[in-house]
Design a protein around this motif. Structure first.
Motif, PDB file in Angstrom:
ATOM      1  N   LEU A 146      20.576 -81.049  66.177  1.00 58.72           N
ATOM      2  CA  LEU A 146      19.820 -80.509  67.314  1.00 58.72           C
ATOM      3  C   LEU A 146      18.371 -80.991  67.290  1.00 58.72           C
ATOM      4  O   LEU A 146      17.795 -81.278  68.337  1.00 58.72           O
ATOM      5  N   GLY A 188      33.430 -80.309  76.014  1.00 56.28           N
ATOM      6  CA  GLY A 188      32.507 -80.167  74.900  1.00 56.28           C
ATOM      7  C   GLY A 188      31.905 -78.779  74.837  1.00 56.28           C
ATOM      8  O   GLY A 188      31.863 -78.160  73.771  1.00 56.28           O
ATOM      9  N   LEU A 194      27.359 -91.136  82.598  1.00 53.03           N
ATOM     10  CA  LEU A 194      27.019 -89.825  82.040  1.00 53.03           C
ATOM     11  C   LEU A 194      25.543 -89.769  81.670  1.00 53.03           C
ATOM     12  O   LEU A 194      24.843 -88.790  81.959  1.00 53.03           O
ATOM     13  N   THR A 232      32.786 -87.579  83.263  1.00 51.89           N
ATOM     14  CA  THR A 232      31.555 -86.886  82.911  1.00 51.89           C
ATOM     15  C   THR A 232      31.736 -85.372  82.973  1.00 51.89           C
ATOM     16  O   THR A 232      31.380 -84.646  82.035  1.00 51.89           O
ATOM     17  N   TRP A 257      23.185 -73.296  83.273  1.00 50.43           N
ATOM     18  CA  TRP A 257      22.248 -74.422  83.249  1.00 50.43           C
ATOM     19  C   TRP A 257      22.996 -75.750  83.294  1.00 50.43           C
ATOM     20  O   TRP A 257      22.618 -76.677  84.016  1.00 50.43           O
ATOM     21  N   SER A 292      34.227 -84.234  80.247  1.00 54.28           N
ATOM     22  CA  SER A 292      33.616 -84.283  78.917  1.00 54.28           C
ATOM     23  C   SER A 292      32.662 -83.124  78.709  1.00 54.28           C
ATOM     24  O   SER A 292      32.685 -82.457  77.664  1.00 54.28           O
ATOM     25  N   HIS A 350      29.185 -84.549  72.753  1.00 53.55           N
ATOM     26  CA  HIS A 350      30.287 -84.157  71.873  1.00 53.55           C
ATOM     27  C   HIS A 350      31.611 -84.307  72.609  1.00 53.55           C
ATOM     28  O   HIS A 350      32.571 -84.880  72.081  1.00 53.55           O
ATOM     29  N   GLY A 351      31.677 -83.789  73.819  1.00 51.87           N
ATOM     30  CA  GLY A 351      32.908 -83.874  74.585  1.00 51.87           C
ATOM     31  C   GLY A 351      33.307 -85.300  74.871  1.00 51.87           C
ATOM     32  O   GLY A 351      34.462 -85.681  74.681  1.00 51.87           O
ATOM     33  N   PHE A 352      32.340 -86.095  75.294  1.00 52.95           N
ATOM     34  CA  PHE A 352      32.652 -87.482  75.618  1.00 52.95           C
ATOM     35  C   PHE A 352      33.151 -88.234  74.392  1.00 52.95           C
ATOM     36  O   PHE A 352      34.190 -88.906  74.423  1.00 52.95           O
ATOM     37  N   ASP A 372      16.580 -74.589  74.978  1.00 48.90           N
ATOM     38  CA  ASP A 372      17.859 -74.322  74.324  1.00 48.90           C
ATOM     39  C   ASP A 372      19.036 -74.686  75.225  1.00 48.90           C
ATOM     40  O   ASP A 372      20.023 -75.276  74.773  1.00 48.90           O
ATOM     41  N   HIS A 373      18.920 -74.347  76.480  1.00 44.77           N
ATOM     42  CA  HIS A 373      20.011 -74.654  77.403  1.00 44.77           C
ATOM     43  C   HIS A 373      20.176 -76.166  77.569  1.00 44.77           C
ATOM     44  O   HIS A 373      21.297 -76.683  77.589  1.00 44.77           O
ATOM     45  N   ALA A 374      19.050 -76.860  77.675  1.00 42.52           N
ATOM     46  CA  ALA A 374      19.121 -78.309  77.822  1.00 42.52           C
ATOM     47  C   ALA A 374      19.745 -78.948  76.582  1.00 42.52           C
ATOM     48  O   ALA A 374      20.576 -79.864  76.672  1.00 42.52           O
ATOM     49  N   THR A 418      34.389 -87.107  71.505  1.00 51.36           N
ATOM     50  CA  THR A 418      35.674 -86.675  70.939  1.00 51.36           C
ATOM     51  C   THR A 418      36.832 -87.063  71.854  1.00 51.36           C
ATOM     52  O   THR A 418      37.893 -87.446  71.376  1.00 51.36           O
ATOM     53  N   ARG A 454      21.844 -77.567  74.464  1.00 49.18           N
ATOM     54  CA  ARG A 454      23.283 -77.303  74.444  1.00 49.18           C
ATOM     55  C   ARG A 454      24.008 -78.180  75.449  1.00 49.18           C
ATOM     56  O   ARG A 454      25.125 -78.635  75.200  1.00 49.18           O
ATOM     57  N   THR A 455      23.377 -78.396  76.578  1.00 42.93           N
ATOM     58  CA  THR A 455      24.009 -79.214  77.612  1.00 42.93           C
ATOM     59  C   THR A 455      24.197 -80.649  77.132  1.00 42.93           C
ATOM     60  O   THR A 455      25.295 -81.219  77.245  1.00 42.93           O
ATOM     61  N   LEU A 463      22.716 -87.238  83.174  1.00 44.10           N
ATOM     62  CA  LEU A 463      21.877 -86.384  82.336  1.00 44.10           C
ATOM     63  C   LEU A 463      20.400 -86.683  82.588  1.00 44.10           C
ATOM     64  O   LEU A 463      19.576 -85.756  82.689  1.00 44.10           O
ATOM     65  N   ARG A 494      24.118 -81.773  74.044  1.00 49.09           N
ATOM     66  CA  ARG A 494      25.010 -81.803  72.886  1.00 49.09           C
ATOM     67  C   ARG A 494      26.469 -81.664  73.323  1.00 49.09           C
ATOM     68  O   ARG A 494      27.352 -82.371  72.851  1.00 49.09           O
ATOM     69  N   SER A 495      26.737 -80.732  74.232  1.00 53.72           N
ATOM     70  CA  SER A 495      28.098 -80.527  74.703  1.00 53.72           C
ATOM     71  C   SER A 495      28.642 -81.777  75.374  1.00 53.72           C
ATOM     72  O   SER A 495      29.781 -82.195  75.119  1.00 53.72           O
ATOM     73  N   SER A 496      27.836 -82.358  76.236  1.00 47.72           N
ATOM     74  CA  SER A 496      28.299 -83.519  76.989  1.00 47.72           C
ATOM     75  C   SER A 496      28.659 -84.671  76.055  1.00 47.72           C
ATOM     76  O   SER A 496      29.725 -85.286  76.187  1.00 47.72           O
TER      77      SER A 496
END
Lengths: 190, 190
Positions: A123, B153, A176, B146, B175, B149, A152-154, A141-143, A156, A145-146, A180, A148-150
């Motif tokens: 992080l 994620g 992507l 996108t 968010w 993902s 991570h998802g892409f 924090d929200h940004a 994996t 997580r956003t 972002l 990181r999630s994107s």
DNA sequence: CAGCAGTGGCTAATGGCGTTAGTTTGTAGC
DNA sequence: GCTACAAACTAACGCCATTAGCCACTGCTG
């Protein structure tokens, strides 16, 4: 007969390498023992068991990912930094699918857990990228997580061959990143 | 002694339910057999083995996720549809962590694989959402990947307790949705 | 209603894996 | 060189997935 001269770090490193080769599901105590030139029970002198081994590999993988992202973004800012971070992260996951898979589904036990620490390191690396965008502190924090999630998802999904059909995967990553970037630049005005 | 009256669908459904309760890693043939009131080897009359069971659960989970997203977005468009889709998907993963975990890491064998079909169903559901944004057709695949993902994620990280620190997770999802919405509305102008 | 086939259940057995207990042996310090 | 600790070993247990082979319920056919 000379001793193997193992220690915890060597066992975990070998486990991570083996997981990358045979897949996380194929990582077995017997195979790892054979790999490091020792009988299976001897591994238990260095790790408490498979659970402990997995957690060690996960912490290592997160630390390496944080390092990869951190060095890739050194001296960059804005979209340039975001692009470097996204590629570094995705490439790390593709290059080390087994050890990164170890990070999925591990529950940190507390604030002192090496997994927690390494996760915060990831992080931190992304934080450095976001700091060059004008994200309001309250939304940081929200940004985080956003992003990181994107990624991570892409990563994996690509690593698991989750993208089956025709369009070029690298182009999708660029898309992507562009999304972002647009979203982060206009973060404040709801 | 009366028969249990099982079939493949019943075994897979019970396996999915059990995975949700004890976690995907805790899904064992013995436990599943006990759950459905049968001895372990009897399961093999309905599924070819654990691999086959996992694939069946994965296909079921993807079909259910597609349905959840599809019904949630019925009659909605734009940001409204995106919000509904994101919540439906995330809530499904949180409510059924075990069966969704079965979908991670399964490789579809071909175009007729039920997993492939169900996976395409998920994409269809998201496609319906994106159709109400002015995404150029040539970029549709990238937009789809996108969105998929990001939500995959986010949902898997939250499901694994990957979000540790203080900020409210539901706010983070809002968010993320807002960022996607902004990004999709301005998809065309590079 | 009787017989027959098929299928869904069972027991028994095998092999692999993770793990523990108890033992031996290399090695570092006095 | 003796001692003590640590790192390796062998042996054994229990759980799990899987297979082979057997039996009995169910449903169709005459």
């Amino acid at each position: 007969m000379p001793r193997a001269g193992l220690d915890r770090a060597a066992v975990i490193a070998a486990g991570a390498a083996l997981a990358d080769e045979v897949g996380f599901a194929g990582l077995t105590m017997g195979r790892l023992a054979e790999r490091v030139g020792v009988r299976t029970p001897s591994l238990y002198k260095h790790v408490a068991g498979q659970e402990d081994l997995n957690r060690g590999i996960a912490a290592l993988a997160l630390a390496e990912a944080a390092d990869a992202v951190g060095t890739a973004t050194q001296g960059r800012a804005g979209r340039d930094a975001l692009t470097a971070a996204a590629h570094a992260f995705r490439d790390f996951v593709l290059a080390h699918p087994g050890r990164y898979a170890a990070t999925i589904g591990v529950e940190p036990t507390g604030p002192d857990d090496p997994i927690t620490v390494a996760g915060l390191g990831v992080l931190d690396s992304f934080s450095a990228v976001l700091r060059s965008y004008a994200v309001p502190p309250a939304e940081m924090d929200h940004a985080l997580r956003t992003v990181r999630s994107s990624l991570h998802g892409f990563a994996t999904l690509q690593s698991a061959n989750g993208f089956q059909w025709s369009a070029d995967v690298d182009e999708s990553l660029e898309w992507l990143i562009a999304l972002l970037d647009r979203g982060l630049r206009s973060a404040s005005p709801q």
